[in-house]
Scaffold this motif. Structure first.
Motif, mmCIF file in Angstrom:
data_model
loop_
_atom_site.group_PDB
_atom_site.id
_atom_site.type_symbol
_atom_site.label_atom_id
_atom_site.label_comp_id
_atom_site.label_asym_id
_atom_site.label_seq_id
_atom_site.Cartn_x
_atom_site.Cartn_y
_atom_site.Cartn_z
ATOM 1 N N LYS A 232 0.813 -1.298 0.061
ATOM 2 C CA LYS A 232 0.181 -0.116 0.005
ATOM 3 C C LYS A 232 0.832 1.189 -0.022
ATOM 4 O O LYS A 232 0.412 2.268 -0.609
ATOM 5 C CB LYS A 232 -0.813 -0.091 1.151
ATOM 6 C CG LYS A 232 -0.487 -0.135 2.476
ATOM 7 C CD LYS A 232 -1.426 -0.072 3.510
ATOM 8 C CE LYS A 232 -0.824 -0.173 5.009
ATOM 9 N NZ LYS A 232 -0.168 -1.538 5.242
ATOM 10 N N THR A 233 2.207 1.101 0.637
ATOM 11 C CA THR A 233 2.843 2.548 0.626
ATOM 12 C C THR A 233 3.404 2.523 -0.802
ATOM 13 O O THR A 233 3.549 3.747 -1.219
ATOM 14 C CB THR A 233 4.218 2.145 1.648
ATOM 15 O OG1 THR A 233 3.517 1.651 2.760
ATOM 16 C CG2 THR A 233 5.011 3.395 1.855
ATOM 17 N N VAL B 214 0.653 4.417 -3.046
ATOM 18 C CA VAL B 214 0.447 5.849 -2.774
ATOM 19 C C VAL B 214 1.695 6.395 -3.599
ATOM 20 O O VAL B 214 1.288 7.487 -4.096
ATOM 21 C CB VAL B 214 0.662 6.018 -1.357
ATOM 22 C CG1 VAL B 214 0.812 7.668 -1.123
ATOM 23 C CG2 VAL B 214 -0.488 5.418 -0.526
ATOM 24 N N ASN B 215 2.777 5.789 -3.499
ATOM 25 C CA ASN B 215 3.974 6.610 -4.017
ATOM 26 C C ASN B 215 3.853 6.374 -5.811
ATOM 27 O O ASN B 215 4.377 7.515 -6.388
ATOM 28 C CB ASN B 215 5.346 6.115 -3.610
ATOM 29 C CG ASN B 215 6.488 6.920 -4.158
ATOM 30 O OD1 ASN B 215 7.328 6.293 -4.921
ATOM 31 N ND2 ASN B 215 6.515 8.133 -4.432
ATOM 32 N N SER C 206 1.040 9.087 -6.936
ATOM 33 C CA SER C 206 1.393 10.508 -6.782
ATOM 34 C C SER C 206 2.686 10.631 -7.565
ATOM 35 O O SER C 206 2.792 11.842 -8.161
ATOM 36 C CB SER C 206 1.625 10.547 -5.217
ATOM 37 O OG SER C 206 2.765 9.981 -4.816
ATOM 38 N N THR D 175 9.231 9.780 4.754
ATOM 39 C CA THR D 175 9.247 8.177 4.854
ATOM 40 C C THR D 175 10.382 7.449 4.518
ATOM 41 O O THR D 175 10.711 6.414 5.094
ATOM 42 C CB THR D 175 8.156 7.733 3.781
ATOM 43 O OG1 THR D 175 6.897 8.611 4.135
ATOM 44 C CG2 THR D 175 7.870 6.541 3.734
ATOM 45 N N PHE E 176 2.718 4.083 5.426
ATOM 46 C CA PHE E 176 1.506 4.436 4.634
ATOM 47 C C PHE E 176 0.618 5.604 5.078
ATOM 48 O O PHE E 176 0.360 6.625 4.443
ATOM 49 C CB PHE E 176 0.589 3.250 4.600
ATOM 50 C CG PHE E 176 -0.715 3.520 3.832
ATOM 51 C CD1 PHE E 176 -0.664 3.513 2.552
ATOM 52 C CD2 PHE E 176 -1.942 3.392 4.731
ATOM 53 C CE1 PHE E 176 -1.851 3.806 1.980
ATOM 54 C CE2 PHE E 176 -3.069 3.736 3.997
ATOM 55 C CZ PHE E 176 -3.077 3.856 2.719
ATOM 56 N N THR E 177 0.275 5.601 6.559
ATOM 57 C CA THR E 177 -0.482 6.564 7.292
ATOM 58 C C THR E 177 0.148 7.987 7.210
ATOM 59 O O THR E 177 -0.190 9.036 6.910
ATOM 60 C CB THR E 177 -0.740 6.232 8.579
ATOM 61 O OG1 THR E 177 -1.264 4.749 8.655
ATOM 62 C CG2 THR E 177 -1.781 7.224 9.501
ATOM 63 N N LEU F 17 2.629 9.035 4.908
ATOM 64 C CA LEU F 17 2.554 9.572 3.698
ATOM 65 C C LEU F 17 1.223 10.121 3.259
ATOM 66 O O LEU F 17 1.320 11.259 2.741
ATOM 67 C CB LEU F 17 3.008 8.245 2.683
ATOM 68 C CG LEU F 17 3.529 8.586 1.409
ATOM 69 C CD1 LEU F 17 4.657 9.675 1.244
ATOM 70 C CD2 LEU F 17 3.841 7.484 0.640
ATOM 71 N N VAL F 18 0.332 9.387 3.663
ATOM 72 C CA VAL F 18 -1.125 9.948 3.109
ATOM 73 C C VAL F 18 -1.373 11.213 4.080
ATOM 74 O O VAL F 18 -1.730 12.281 3.515
ATOM 75 C CB VAL F 18 -2.052 8.893 3.379
ATOM 76 C CG1 VAL F 18 -3.406 9.323 3.230
ATOM 77 C CG2 VAL F 18 -1.943 7.658 2.568
ATOM 78 N N THR G 43 0.813 14.219 2.847
ATOM 79 C CA THR G 43 0.441 14.823 1.453
ATOM 80 C C THR G 43 -0.956 15.528 1.752
ATOM 81 O O THR G 43 -1.027 16.790 1.228
ATOM 82 C CB THR G 43 0.036 13.586 0.339
ATOM 83 O OG1 THR G 43 1.363 12.849 0.404
ATOM 84 C CG2 THR G 43 -0.286 14.114 -0.747
ATOM 85 N N ASN H 22 4.390 14.255 8.495
ATOM 86 C CA ASN H 22 4.761 12.870 8.096
ATOM 87 C C ASN H 22 5.711 12.322 8.988
ATOM 88 O O ASN H 22 5.374 11.168 9.480
ATOM 89 C CB ASN H 22 5.274 12.803 6.635
ATOM 90 C CG ASN H 22 5.414 11.259 5.969
ATOM 91 O OD1 ASN H 22 5.207 10.361 6.793
ATOM 92 N ND2 ASN H 22 5.772 11.028 4.807
#
Length: 595
Positions: free
Chosen positions: A117-118, A121-122, A125, A464, A480-481, A483-484, A487, A535
Motif C-alpha cells: 500500500k505504501t 501511494v507513491n 502520486s 518516509t 503508509f499513514t 505518507l497519506v 500529503t 509525516n
C-alpha cells in the motif's frame, strides 16, 4: 521575428537527429529491462550528464531564468543549498540501497522496505507529478513557439499555441517510443552540450552589454545581487522567505525530497553498470550543476538590467529606451503576460499588469542574437524542453508498467507484454501531459508551479524514506499513514494560505485564507516543511505502537543492517566520499563569494 533558412536548418537538423537516435536504438530494445533501465549498461559519465540534463528541462532553463529576473541571485540557492548537498547524500548513502536491492523503481523499493500500500501511494502520486512536470515543459515550449512567431503566417494565430503543443508531444513520443530510456539518456547528453553551446554566448554578449557583473550590481537593488542579504526576515528579500524557511524548506525538505526520492533522476543512476558507478553518477552531475547558475540564472539578471536604470544613468549599450528603475521589481525587457488563448493582457487582483517572467530567456535571445546564432539559441531552448519532457515520460512509463499495471492489473504477463505496455504507457503519458500543459497556463513563473508540486509529493515522501532507511523500527502501516497524512497536510496548507497579490484559487486559499505569504515560493517552502513535519511525527508515533518487521528481512534495506560498500581497492582520491567532500567545499565557497 524573421528566421532565416540557417536558423530553420539548425532546428530541423536537431529534430532529425533526436528522432534518428530513437530509430537507431529500436533494434536493441528486446526486453523490458532494455526499454526501462537501459540494460544497466550505460557508462557512469554518460549517466552523470543524463542525470543533470534530465533535470535541465524547461523548468530549469526557462524557470530559473524567470526566477533570476523575478527574485535575483537568491535563486542560486536552488543549486548551492537546494541541490548539491542532496546529490552528495544520494551518492553516499542512498544509491547503495537503490542499486543493491535490485529495485526497478523507487516505488518498488518502498514495497520491499514497507508494504504494497505504501508503494501504491507513491506510484500514483509520482505518476501524477511526472505528468504535471512534463506538461510544464510542453507548455513552456508551446509558449516559446507562440511568442517567437515561428509558425506565424503558416498557421492562424489562434491555433499556434495548440499546434505547438501537439508538435512537441509527437517528437518526444517518437524517440521514447522507439528507444526507451537508452534513447532518452543519449539524447539528454546531446541536449546538455547544446544547452551549453546555446547559452554560453548569450551570457557573454549580455554581460558585455550591461557592464559585466559589476554593471548588474550597480543597476539592480542589492537584494537582487546578494544571495544571503535580507534573509533575516521574509519582507527584506525578493524571494519573500526568511533563512529558516529557506534552509529547512528548500535546503533540506524540498532538495533532499527531490534528489533522493525522485525516480526521474534516480533512474539515470540506476542505468550504470555497477553500484560503484551508480554512486559516482550524482557526484559527476554535481560538478556542472554548481556552475549552471551562470547559464540559467544570470540571463534573468541581465534581462532586467538591460533597460532598467536608476534615474539619471545612461542606458546600456545597444538599448534605445531608458526606464526608471522599480527598486522592488525591475522588469527590464520582461514582457507583459498575455492569455495564450485570447491574447488579452493579464492583470493581478489589484488590477496591475502581470509580467511574464517565463519569457525572460526568449526575450533576451531575440534582443541579442543575430541570424544563425539565434537558431542555435532557439535549438538550445527546444533541447531543454525535449530533455524535461523525455525524462518525465520515461519515468512515468516505468512506474506505470512496473508499479501500477504489473502490480495491480496484470500480474503474470510475459516480458514481451510488459515491453508493449511500456510503449503504450509512453503514449498515455504524453496525452496526459498535453492536458497538464493547459492546466499550468495561469502561472507567470513555471518554477513556482513546479515547486508546489514537489512540496505536495516529494516533501512528505522524504520523511518516509529518511525514517525507513535509518530507523529499522519504522513499520509499513506507519509509513503508509504518514505518507497519506503528510500529503493531505500539504494540500490543506495550500488551501488555507495565499501569496500576496494573488486571487484565491489555483495559487492557494481555495478553502479559506488564514495566512498570506510574501511570495508563492515562500508558500511552497512552508508547504513542504508542514508536509515533512506532519509525516515525520505521524510515522514515528504509529511505528511505536505497531509491530516492526524482523531484522533479517531488512538486510539491504536499512542502513544499520546493510553491508557497507567495499572501497579498499580504491585510492583515497577515487572514493565517492572524497569527491563528495570536494564538491561540498566548492559549493560552500560559492555561497560565501555571492553572499
Amino acid at each position: 521575428m524573421n528566421l532565416t533558412y540557417i536558423d530553420w536548418l539548425i532546428m530541423l537538423v536537431y529534430f532529425a537527429f533526436v528522432l534518428g537516435i530513437g530509430f537507431a536504438l529500436k533494434r536493441y530494445m528486446r526486453t523490458s529491462n532494455d526499454f526501462f533501465l537501459a540494460g544497466r549498461s550505460i557508462p557512469a559519465w554518460v549517466c552523470g550528464l543524463a542525470f543533470i540534463s534530465a533535470n535541465l528541462g524547461a523548468q530549469e532553463v526557462m524557470g530559473m531564468g524567470a526566477s533570476g529576473a523575478k527574485y535575483g541571485i537568491v535563486t542560486s540557492h536552488f543549486y548551492w543549498i537546494g541541490a548539491i548537498p542532496a546529490m552528495c547524500f544520494l551518492a553516499i548513502f542512498m544509491m547503495p540501497f537503490y542499486y543493491g536491492s535490485k529495485a526497478r523503481s523507487v516505488p518498488e523499493y518502498l514495497r520491499m522496505r514497507f508494504d504494497e500500500k505504501t508503494r501504491a501511494v507513491n506510484a500514483f502520486s509520482f505518476a501524477f507529478m511526472t505528468v504535471v512536470s512534463s506538461g510544464i515543459s510542453m507548455y513552456a515550449m508551446a509558449l516559446l513557439i507562440q511568442t517567437l512567431g515561428l509558425f506565424k503566417g503558416i498557421l492562424p494565430d489562434a491555433y499556434i499555441f495548440h499546434v505547438s503543443i501537439i508538435v512537441s508531444a509527437v517528437i518526444v513520443l517518437g524517440y521514447i517510443f522507439l528507444g526507451g530510456l537508452t534513447s532518452a539518456i543519449y539524447n539528454e547528453v546531446l541536449q546538455f552540450f547544446l544547452i551549453v553551446a546555446g547559452f554560453a554566448p548569450l551570457v557573454w554578449i549580455g554581460l558585455r552589454n550591461v557592464g559585466g557583473w559589476q554593471g548588474i550590481k550597480q543597476t539592480l537593488p542589492a537584494s537582487m545581487t546578494h544571495s544571503w542579504r535580507g534573509m533575516e526576515h521574509a519582507n527584506t528579500n525578493p524571494l519573500g522567505v526568511e533563512w529558516i524557511g529557506l534552509t529547512m524548506g528548500l535546503g533540506f525538505v524540498l532538495s533532499f525530497g527531490y534528489w533522493c526520492t525522485n525516480f526521474l533522476v534516480v533512474q539515470r543512476a540506476m542505468a550504470a553498470p555497477s553500484e560503484e558507478a551508480a554512486r559516482r553518477v550524482p557526484l559527476i552531475a554535481a560538478i556542472p550543476k554548481m556552475f549552471l547558475p551562470i547559464l540559467v540564472i544570470l540571463p534573468g539578471l541581465i534581462a532586467v538590467s538591460v533597460t532598467s536604470h536608476v534615474a539619471g544613468t545612461p542606458a546600456a549599450a545597444g538599448t534605445s529606451t531608458t526606464l526608471p528603475l522599480d527598486a522592488a521589481h525591475p522588469h527590464g525587457i520582461v514582457p507583459i503576460k498575455t492569455d495564450p488563448i485570447t491574447g488579452a493582457n493579464v492583470v493581478d487582483s489589484s488590477g496591475q499588469l502581470v509580467y511574464d517572467y517565463n519569457l525572460t530567456v526568449p526575450a533576451l535571445l531575440l534582443h541579442y542574437f543575430p541570424t544563425g546564432i539565434l537558431g542555435l539559441g532557439l535549438t538550445a531552448l527546444l533541447a531543454s524542453f525535449m530533455s524535461g519532457m523525455a525524462g518525465n515520460v520515461t519515468a512515468f512509463n516505468t512506474v506505470w508498467t512496473y508499479d501500477i499495471y504489473q502490480a495491480y492489473i496484470h500480474k503474470k504477463g510475459t516480458d514481451e507484454h510488459y515491453l508493449w505496455m511500456g510503449r503504450m504507457a509512453t503514449v498515455g503519458g504524453v496525452l496526459l501531459s498535453i492536458g497538464a500543459a493547459y492546466a499550468v497556463t495561469s502561472f507567470n513563473n513555471i518554477m513556482d508551479a513546479l515547486q508546489l508540486v514537489f512540496a505536495v509529493i516529494n516533501a512528505p515522501l522524504f520523511a518516509t524514506f529518511l525514517l525507513g532507511m535509518f530507523w529499522k523500527r519504522t513499520t509499513g502501516h506507519a509509513a503508509f499513514t504518514g505518507l497519506v497524512t503528510g500529503t493531505l497536510g500539504a494540500v490543506l496548507h495550500h488551501g488555507l494560505t495565499l501569496p500576496l497579490g494573488d486571487a484565491a484559487g489555483i495559487h492557494g486559499g481555495w478553502i479559506h485564507v488564514v495566512y498570506q505569504y510574501p511570495s508563492e515560493m515562500a508558500q511552497n517552502f512552508w508547504t513542504a516543511i508542514f508536509a515533512f513535519a506532519i509525516n515525520l511525527v505521524v510515522t514515528i508515533v504509529i511505528s511505536l505502537v505497531t509491530q516492526p518487521r524482523p531484522e533479517p528481512e531488512l538486510v539491504g534495506l536499512v542502513y544499520s543492517l546493510t553491508p557497507k560498500p567495499v572501497e579498499t581497492h580504491l585510492e583515497w582520491y577515487q572514493k565517492p566520499s572524497t569527491l563528495a567532500i570536494a564538491v561540498l567545499l566548492v559549493a560552500a565557497a560559492l555561497n560565501v563569494i555571492f553572499r
